[in-house]
Write an enzyme that holds these catalytic residues in place. Structure first.
Site, PDB file in Angstrom:
ATOM      1  N   ASN A 112       0.801  -1.225  -0.165  1.00  0.00           N
ATOM      2  CA  ASN A 112       0.045   0.014   0.067  1.00  0.00           C
ATOM      3  C   ASN A 112       0.799   1.503   0.141  1.00  0.00           C
ATOM      4  O   ASN A 112       0.403   2.350  -0.416  1.00  0.00           O
ATOM      5  CB  ASN A 112      -0.807  -0.063   1.209  1.00  0.00           C
ATOM      6  CG  ASN A 112      -2.287  -0.816   1.007  1.00  0.00           C
ATOM      7  OD1 ASN A 112      -2.698  -0.525  -0.471  1.00  0.00           O
ATOM      8  ND2 ASN A 112      -3.022  -0.956   2.097  1.00  0.00           N
ATOM      9  N   LEU A 359      -3.878  -9.134   5.014  1.00  0.00           N
ATOM     10  CA  LEU A 359      -3.548  -8.961   3.919  1.00  0.00           C
ATOM     11  C   LEU A 359      -2.193  -8.350   3.668  1.00  0.00           C
ATOM     12  O   LEU A 359      -1.512  -7.987   2.452  1.00  0.00           O
ATOM     13  CB  LEU A 359      -4.580  -7.884   3.268  1.00  0.00           C
ATOM     14  CG  LEU A 359      -6.119  -8.482   3.060  1.00  0.00           C
ATOM     15  CD1 LEU A 359      -6.904  -7.436   2.596  1.00  0.00           C
ATOM     16  CD2 LEU A 359      -6.070  -9.516   2.321  1.00  0.00           C
ATOM     17  N   HIS A 360      -1.493  -8.193   4.754  1.00  0.00           N
ATOM     18  CA  HIS A 360      -0.028  -7.801   4.714  1.00  0.00           C
ATOM     19  C   HIS A 360       0.126  -6.310   3.982  1.00  0.00           C
ATOM     20  O   HIS A 360       1.092  -6.066   3.500  1.00  0.00           O
ATOM     21  CB  HIS A 360       0.734  -8.924   4.459  1.00  0.00           C
ATOM     22  CG  HIS A 360       0.306 -10.014   4.829  1.00  0.00           C
ATOM     23  ND1 HIS A 360       0.641 -10.462   6.309  1.00  0.00           N
ATOM     24  CD2 HIS A 360      -0.015 -11.215   4.410  1.00  0.00           C
ATOM     25  CE1 HIS A 360       0.028 -11.705   6.430  1.00  0.00           C
ATOM     26  NE2 HIS A 360      -0.333 -12.149   5.388  1.00  0.00           N
ATOM     27  N   CYS A 361      -1.017  -5.510   4.131  1.00  0.00           N
ATOM     28  CA  CYS A 361      -0.785  -4.217   3.434  1.00  0.00           C
ATOM     29  C   CYS A 361      -0.602  -4.301   1.858  1.00  0.00           C
ATOM     30  O   CYS A 361      -0.078  -3.433   1.092  1.00  0.00           O
ATOM     31  CB  CYS A 361       0.224  -3.171   4.146  1.00  0.00           C
ATOM     32  SG  CYS A 361      -0.104  -2.923   5.666  1.00  0.00           S
ATOM     33  N   ALA A 362      -1.008  -5.394   1.261  1.00  0.00           N
ATOM     34  CA  ALA A 362      -0.741  -5.650   0.046  1.00  0.00           C
ATOM     35  C   ALA A 362      -2.076  -6.282  -0.723  1.00  0.00           C
ATOM     36  O   ALA A 362      -2.049  -7.512  -0.860  1.00  0.00           O
ATOM     37  CB  ALA A 362       0.231  -6.703  -0.459  1.00  0.00           C
TER      38      ALA A 362
END
Ligand SMILES: Cc1ncc(COP(=O)(O)O)c(C=O)c1O
Length: 401
Positions: A112, A359-362
């Site tokens: 992100n 979502l691990h910022c992805a």
């Protein structure tokens, strides 16, 4: 095995931040805070000059790690997100109001910290954006990047390694494609690879490279950097380049100038630097220089491969990402029995195993692989993990599943 709050923790969340840090980091920060924590470059007294020397030596070490042609091309920032925003917004601001809408090519794999500045600019009509897909293992095909380029493409942004799946991207081949197009700049997000992967900005035709201090570099949080290459600007006239200074303020130099000083690194470095962070990062970079990064990567890869194999053997577990040497020390998986957040909570308590879920910022890569909304459980290894940490997580999962 790391020690935290007196409870033994198996720390498998190194992709979020490395822990423990390189052993030299805490003493170096403490020493700096106690003996030399003054403002560099603002005064001519010896303590200030000492701090300025530390900053420049750290720049040199970081430049060496990525084979940068000049250490003044390393700009200190507060971290990888700040570096990526500076690079993306700085380039897009150059075109704003000029009647040209720049085209940017990036990928669904991005974090992100790349996607959000691009989406924000897209919403304001400042950019047209193409996100290139990946395959099921998270690989970006350089041919897809080549196909996405248009005569208006000004920037290509690709991560060195996916923080969600661990996939190492073919930076050299992508850099070649971008260089052959002879127009766009190539920005690399090296959050998961700085100091660990063999990155040579000159060989790989990388124009801008963003990195944090606190992940693979094994340094503290709050410090990172942006490499700014020759095709972006010259060392002594960045003011007329494609990369605008997004922030301005005091630099301790050229104070009568109403604009930022027209030289690197000052042009992009307003305000007092995080010298405490730089002291820690210098110690980390020195420690890394004494340890073979290739061996460190192989160690983390072998733990990840072992974990992936043993997780697959458990049954009811799906492991994502590529095989063997195509990944950094990251393994993402899902189970049939638990949603990822539930499983991560159970690994934490009662098993004292720290992992990350979600979502691990992805978000786009998870959407692409049909893994919304829960994402995956991610285990990520650092240089201080051992096979006993793999045993611990596998044994816990054997009991839970
Ligand atoms: C691939 C990637 N890019 C960028 C970032 C942002 O780094 P930071 O949070 O240190 O600014 C991260 C952090 O997780 C990341 O994994």
């Amino acid at each position: 095995m790391a020690e935290s709050n007196t409870r033994p923790v198996v720390y498998l969340d190194n992709a979020a931040t490395s822990f423990p840090k390189a052993p030299t980091v805490a003493p170096a920060i403490s020493e700096f805070l106690q003996n030399a924590a003054v403002n560099p470059g603002r005064s001519a007294h010896r303590l200030s000059l000492h701090a300025a020397t530390l900053v420049e030596k750290t720049r040199l070490k970081l430049a060496e790690l990525i084979h940068a042609e000049d250490h003044r091309r390393i700009i200190f920032t507060s971290g990888c997100t700040a570096s990526l925003n500076l690079a993306i917004d700085g380039i897009l601001q150059h075109f704003a109001g000029k009647g040209v809408t720049p085209h940017v090519v990036s990928t669904v794999v991005e974090h992100n910290s790349v996607l959000r500045p691009l989406f924000a600019a897209q919403q304001r009509g400042l950019v047209s954006l193409t996100l290139v897909p990946c395959d099921t293992a998270g690989r970006i095909d350089p041919a897809d990047i080549a196909r996405a380029l248009t005569p208006d493409t000004t920037l290509v942004v690709v991560t060195a390694a996916s923080n969600a799946l661990g996939t190492i991207q073919p930076l050299g081949a992508i850099g070649k494609v971008v260089a052959e197009a002879d127009g766009p700049l190539f920005l690399v997000d090296a959050a998961q690879g700085m100091g660990l992967l063999d990155i040579d900005v000159q060989r790989d035709s990388v124009d801008l490279l963003a990195f944090p201090g606190h992940k693979t570099l094994l340094g503290p949080t709050g410090i990172g950097g942006l490499y700014v290459g020759r095709r972006v600007c010259s060392v002594d006239s960045p003011g007329s380049s494609l990369l605008q200074a997004v922030f301005s303020g005091g630099t301790g130099s050229d104070s009568q100038n109403p604009s930022m000083p027209d030289l690197l690194p000052d042009h992009y470095e307003p305000g007092t630097l995080n010298t405490t962070g730089i002291a820690g990062l210098a110690a980390a970079a020195e420690w890394l220089a004494q340890h073979n990064p290739r061996e460190m990567l192989q160690h983390e890869q072998s733990l990840a491969n072992l974990a992936a194999d043993r997780l697959r053997d458990l049954g009811g577990v799906t492991v994502f990402g590529p095989g063997s040497n195509e990944r950094v020390g990251i393994v993402a998986f899902c189970t049939e029995s638990f949603v990822p957040q539930e499983l991560a909570a159970l690994l934490d308590d009662p098993f004292n195993i720290a992992v990350r879920a979600g979502l691990h910022c992805a978000p786009r890569v998870h959407e692409h692989l049909g893994l919304l909304p829960g994402g995956t459980v991610r285990i990520s290894f650092g240089p201080f993990n051992t096979e006993s940490d793999v045993d611990a997580v596998v044994r816990a999962l054997e009991q839970l599943l």
